[in-house]
Design a protein around this motif. Structure first.
Motif, PDB file in Angstrom:
ATOM      1  N   THR A  16      20.895 -17.572  -4.823  1.00  0.00           N
ATOM      2  CA  THR A  16      19.746 -16.692  -5.071  1.00  0.00           C
ATOM      3  C   THR A  16      19.176 -16.943  -6.473  1.00  0.00           C
ATOM      4  OG1 THR A  16      21.290 -14.945  -5.687  1.00  0.00           O
ATOM      5  CG2 THR A  16      20.238 -14.733  -3.534  1.00  0.00           C
ATOM      6  N   HIS A  59      26.400 -15.626 -16.655  1.00  0.00           N
ATOM      7  CA  HIS A  59      27.063 -14.339 -16.383  1.00  0.00           C
ATOM      8  C   HIS A  59      27.356 -13.566 -17.668  1.00  0.00           C
ATOM      9  CE1 HIS A  59      27.085 -14.708 -12.125  1.00  0.00           C
ATOM     10  NE2 HIS A  59      27.611 -15.905 -12.191  1.00  0.00           N
ATOM     11  N   TYR A 101      16.742  -3.077 -11.549  1.00  0.00           N
ATOM     12  CA  TYR A 101      16.342  -4.442 -11.211  1.00  0.00           C
ATOM     13  C   TYR A 101      17.620  -5.246 -11.001  1.00  0.00           C
ATOM     14  CZ  TYR A 101      13.282  -8.564 -11.308  1.00  0.00           C
ATOM     15  OH  TYR A 101      12.578  -9.694 -10.980  1.00  0.00           O
ATOM     16  N   GLY A 102      17.869  -5.621  -9.736  1.00  0.00           N
ATOM     17  CA  GLY A 102      19.084  -6.378  -9.392  1.00  0.00           C
ATOM     18  C   GLY A 102      20.208  -5.440  -8.996  1.00  0.00           C
ATOM     19  N   ALA A 103      20.496  -5.393  -7.687  1.00  0.00           N
ATOM     20  CA  ALA A 103      21.608  -4.545  -7.213  1.00  0.00           C
ATOM     21  C   ALA A 103      22.895  -5.370  -7.339  1.00  0.00           C
ATOM     22  CB  ALA A 103      21.365  -4.121  -5.768  1.00  0.00           C
ATOM     23  N   THR A 104      23.380  -5.474  -8.549  1.00  0.00           N
ATOM     24  CA  THR A 104      24.531  -6.334  -8.830  1.00  0.00           C
ATOM     25  C   THR A 104      25.843  -5.579  -8.594  1.00  0.00           C
ATOM     26  OG1 THR A 104      24.534  -5.602 -11.109  1.00  0.00           O
ATOM     27  CG2 THR A 104      23.230  -7.540 -10.631  1.00  0.00           C
ATOM     28  N   LYS A 116      28.000  -5.606 -10.755  1.00  0.00           N
ATOM     29  CA  LYS A 116      28.203  -5.000 -12.076  1.00  0.00           C
ATOM     30  C   LYS A 116      27.605  -3.600 -12.129  1.00  0.00           C
ATOM     31  CE  LYS A 116      26.186  -8.509 -14.220  1.00  0.00           C
ATOM     32  NZ  LYS A 116      26.126  -9.515 -13.160  1.00  0.00           N
ATOM     33  N   ASP A 171      16.087  -5.850  -5.124  1.00  0.00           N
ATOM     34  CA  ASP A 171      16.956  -7.032  -5.097  1.00  0.00           C
ATOM     35  C   ASP A 171      16.405  -8.041  -4.101  1.00  0.00           C
ATOM     36  OD1 ASP A 171      20.125  -7.565  -6.066  1.00  0.00           O
ATOM     37  OD2 ASP A 171      19.393  -8.800  -4.396  1.00  0.00           O
ATOM     38  N   THR A 172      16.528  -9.315  -4.460  1.00  0.00           N
ATOM     39  CA  THR A 172      15.972 -10.381  -3.615  1.00  0.00           C
ATOM     40  C   THR A 172      16.914 -10.808  -2.479  1.00  0.00           C
ATOM     41  OG1 THR A 172      16.853 -11.926  -5.240  1.00  0.00           O
ATOM     42  CG2 THR A 172      14.510 -11.410  -5.410  1.00  0.00           C
ATOM     43  N   THR A 173      18.133 -10.260  -2.434  1.00  0.00           N
ATOM     44  CA  THR A 173      19.107 -10.686  -1.413  1.00  0.00           C
ATOM     45  C   THR A 173      18.894  -9.908  -0.116  1.00  0.00           C
ATOM     46  OG1 THR A 173      20.638 -10.803  -3.267  1.00  0.00           O
ATOM     47  CG2 THR A 173      21.565 -11.177  -1.068  1.00  0.00           C
ATOM     48  N   LYS A 176      21.384  -7.170   1.214  1.00  0.00           N
ATOM     49  CA  LYS A 176      21.536  -5.904   0.466  1.00  0.00           C
ATOM     50  C   LYS A 176      20.379  -4.936   0.745  1.00  0.00           C
ATOM     51  CE  LYS A 176      23.989  -8.110  -3.401  1.00  0.00           C
ATOM     52  NZ  LYS A 176      24.013  -8.408  -4.842  1.00  0.00           N
ATOM     53  N   ALA A 181      20.686  -6.877 -13.666  1.00  0.00           N
ATOM     54  CA  ALA A 181      21.004  -8.310 -13.633  1.00  0.00           C
ATOM     55  C   ALA A 181      20.753  -8.901 -15.021  1.00  0.00           C
ATOM     56  CB  ALA A 181      20.170  -9.001 -12.565  1.00  0.00           C
ATOM     57  N   ASN A 183      22.394 -10.533 -17.008  1.00  0.00           N
ATOM     58  CA  ASN A 183      22.874 -11.903 -17.215  1.00  0.00           C
ATOM     59  C   ASN A 183      21.823 -12.937 -16.790  1.00  0.00           C
ATOM     60  OD1 ASN A 183      23.806 -10.436 -14.839  1.00  0.00           O
ATOM     61  ND2 ASN A 183      24.552 -12.376 -14.090  1.00  0.00           N
ATOM     62  N   HIS A 184      20.812 -12.499 -16.036  1.00  0.00           N
ATOM     63  CA  HIS A 184      19.727 -13.407 -15.647  1.00  0.00           C
ATOM     64  C   HIS A 184      18.448 -13.056 -16.421  1.00  0.00           C
ATOM     65  CE1 HIS A 184      22.137 -14.838 -12.262  1.00  0.00           C
ATOM     66  NE2 HIS A 184      22.391 -13.586 -11.958  1.00  0.00           N
ATOM     67  N   GLU A 202      15.523 -15.652 -16.983  1.00  0.00           N
ATOM     68  CA  GLU A 202      14.807 -15.995 -15.746  1.00  0.00           C
ATOM     69  C   GLU A 202      13.902 -14.832 -15.311  1.00  0.00           C
ATOM     70  OE1 GLU A 202      17.544 -17.298 -12.723  1.00  0.00           O
ATOM     71  OE2 GLU A 202      16.057 -17.220 -11.118  1.00  0.00           O
ATOM     72  N   LYS A 241       9.486 -14.249 -15.253  1.00  0.00           N
ATOM     73  CA  LYS A 241       8.628 -14.008 -14.077  1.00  0.00           C
ATOM     74  C   LYS A 241       8.065 -12.582 -14.020  1.00  0.00           C
ATOM     75  CE  LYS A 241      12.286 -13.149 -10.682  1.00  0.00           C
ATOM     76  NZ  LYS A 241      13.113 -13.717  -9.662  1.00  0.00           N
TER      77      LYS A 241
HETATM   78  P1  TMP Z   1      24.802 -11.480 -10.267  1.00  0.00           P
HETATM   79  O1  TMP Z   1      24.492 -10.786 -11.561  1.00  0.00           O
HETATM   80  O2  TMP Z   1      26.145 -11.147  -9.737  1.00  0.00           O
HETATM   81  O3  TMP Z   1      24.493 -12.946 -10.321  1.00  0.00           O
HETATM   82  O4  TMP Z   1      23.798 -10.855  -9.179  1.00  0.00           O
HETATM   83  C1  TMP Z   1      22.432 -10.872  -9.378  1.00  0.00           C
HETATM   84  C2  TMP Z   1      21.749  -9.990  -8.342  1.00  0.00           C
HETATM   85  O5  TMP Z   1      20.412  -9.758  -8.771  1.00  0.00           O
HETATM   86  C3  TMP Z   1      21.669 -10.598  -6.956  1.00  0.00           C
HETATM   87  O6  TMP Z   1      21.876  -9.581  -5.976  1.00  0.00           O
HETATM   88  C4  TMP Z   1      20.250 -11.128  -6.864  1.00  0.00           C
HETATM   89  C5  TMP Z   1      19.495 -10.194  -7.777  1.00  0.00           C
HETATM   90  N1  TMP Z   1      18.370 -10.828  -8.444  1.00  0.00           N
HETATM   91  C6  TMP Z   1      17.093 -10.337  -8.216  1.00  0.00           C
HETATM   92  O7  TMP Z   1      16.907  -9.375  -7.464  1.00  0.00           O
HETATM   93  N2  TMP Z   1      16.052 -10.947  -8.858  1.00  0.00           N
HETATM   94  C7  TMP Z   1      16.226 -12.009  -9.690  1.00  0.00           C
HETATM   95  O8  TMP Z   1      15.268 -12.519 -10.242  1.00  0.00           O
HETATM   96  C8  TMP Z   1      17.571 -12.496  -9.937  1.00  0.00           C
HETATM   97  C9  TMP Z   1      17.816 -13.648 -10.864  1.00  0.00           C
HETATM   98  C10 TMP Z   1      18.605 -11.876  -9.288  1.00  0.00           C
END
Ligand code: TMP
Ligand code: SAH
Length: 408
Positions: free
Chosen positions: A75, A248, A317-320, A322, A342-344, A347, A377, A379-380, A383, A387
């Protein structure tokens, strides 16, 4: 295994940081499954003997890794680039000299790293127990074996494929409770000059950044160079290189080989010295971390309540996985956070573990952005910031908790 016992040294562990009742980090669910939701007591201990920072109790691996595993590595585009670099650095390294090398990766997930070996026709095998992600790897031309790695499985691999030249892993060694059995398996699997290269979230970063959200069910350990050297020395391996990674939220790549086969790089000596100064071998460091974690919780809850009182809309932003730790430890639910985007696909349409905040597709964030977005998220971040210029241009603000709670 008995609870409250170090998984490496067998000595007693007492719980030093308590996070209370916790669901599975990746346990996104539908309302029909609420009454079956699984919780355990999440707490961290530290062994003065093995120097391992570890969970006291961990749900069984089968509860976490199965045919509906929610985390697909690919992802993130940045992570795909990262693993391409990792793969290429191994292929080009002084350590991989065999003309027809055989590479084994543990927890290859959807093939994000091994694809780079497969594309170059390098003999490889991914060991990946979560069947859905293993299938995704197969579809990319990556050969997988859908089982948990163990000493027993290592014997089988050697029988069928011969000994390996390199053992790779990323974000999985720290997941495995029976880590001593895994290192025994690596010892069986590798030939005499074989190398081990793996990376995991780094304890030094977690302590420094108070990124306590790296602690969740899957992360049974947070490693340091000190604890890794101790663990692998049981099988006559030693660290020969360490390379810090930004991934991470701060990871370490550890490179090991049998003692005396390769020169120990300066990076190892320097990191061990730094860790001694940081006190990564001391229980007092973990107790200070506990104070910092409690402070961070207080700050985050106060900030969210203040914004809510001002009628601001807050989303995640990001259902991690974590974020499961943060939300449950801080008791933050849908009253404070409207949704998490979340883009997954797996989920989306579900609710977050424990506190049950709706997880929505990314399009919802685009179409109906909040006033404040908590960057789960984080850690991202690079990125995501690149965007989401539009969100910021329209007045949207970010909240982060690392290394301290603040509005960006
Ligand atoms: P992670 O922190 O364990 O790598 O998981 C990141 C989660 O965040 C994963 O479910 C995908 C989501 N995500 C987004 O929704 N948008 C994004 O731009 C990025 C990079 C991740
Ligand atoms: N390496 C990938 C995936 C990390 S997630 C990345 O860095 O993005 C951890 C993966 O390890 C999951 O896909 C999980 O199914 C797998 N895993 C967990 N326990 C394992 C074990 N004992 N042996 C092999 N793989 C395991």
């Amino acid at each position: 295994m008995e609870k409250s016992v170090c998984r490496v040294s067998g000595d007693a562990l007492s719980s030093l940081v308590n996070f209370g009742n916790m669901p599975l980090g990746n346990g996104f669910l539908l309302p029909k499954d609420f009454d079956r939701e699984y919780f355990y007591k999440m707490a961290v201990g530290f062994s003065e003997k093995s120097k391992m920072f570890q969970l006291i109790d961990q749900p069984t691996p089968e509860k976490m890794f199965h045919e509906e595993y929610a985390f697909y590595s690919s992802t993130s585009i940045r992570m795909a680039e990262h693993f391409k670099e990792f793969a290429n650095s191994i292929i080009a390294s002084e350590y991989l000299q065999s003309k027809d090398p055989f590479v084994v990766e543990l927890g290859c997930n959807d093939g994000i790293m091994l694809k780079n070996f497969a594309d170059k026709k390098i003999k490889h095998l991914g060991v990946e127990p979560s069947k859905n992600v293993a299938k995704a790897a197969n579809e990319k031309g990556v050969r997988t074996c859908s089982e948990f790695f163990s000493a027993e499985l290592a014997h089988k691999i050697v029988e069928e494929d011969g000994k390996a030249d390199a053992f790779l892993a990323a974000n999985v060694m720290c997941h495995i409770p029976n880590i001593v059995d895994v290192v025994e398996g690596i010892n069986i699997l590798l030939n005499d000059k074989g190398i081990i290269a793996f990376e995991d979230p780094y304890l030094g970063d977690v302590i420094e950044k108070v990124s306590y959200d790296q602690i969740y069910d899957e992360h049974v350990f947070l490693f340091s160079a000190i604890s890794i050297n101790n663990l692998f020395s049981q099988f006559d391996f030693e660290l020969i290189d360490v390379i810090h990674q930004p991934t991470h939220g701060g990871s370490m790549r550890y490179v090991l080989a049998k003692k005396g086969v390769f020169k120990i790089k300066e990076s190892v000596i320097k990191l061990l010295e730094k860790e001694n100064l940081q006190g990564l071998d001391k229980i007092e460091t973990v107790l200070k971390f506990k104070e910092n974690v409690e402070h961070s919780k207080g700050e985050l809850v106060t900030l969210l309540k203040k914004l809510k009182a001002q009628h601001k809309r807050i989303a995640g932003y990001g259902a991690t996985s974590k974020s499961t730790t943060i939300l449950n430890y801080c008791d933050i639910g849908p009253d404070l956070i409207e949704y998490i985007s979340d883009t997954t696909p797996i989920k989306q349409g579900k609710l977050t573990p424990g506190v049950h905040i709706p997880v929505v597709p990314y399009e919802t964030f685009k179409e109906n952005p909040p006033d404040y977005a908590i960057l789960f998220a984080w850690n991202h971040a690079e990125e995501i910031m690149a965007k989401e210029k539009d969100f910021m241009a329209k007045g949207g603000k970010w909240i982060t908790h690392v290394p301290n709670v603040r509005i960006l």
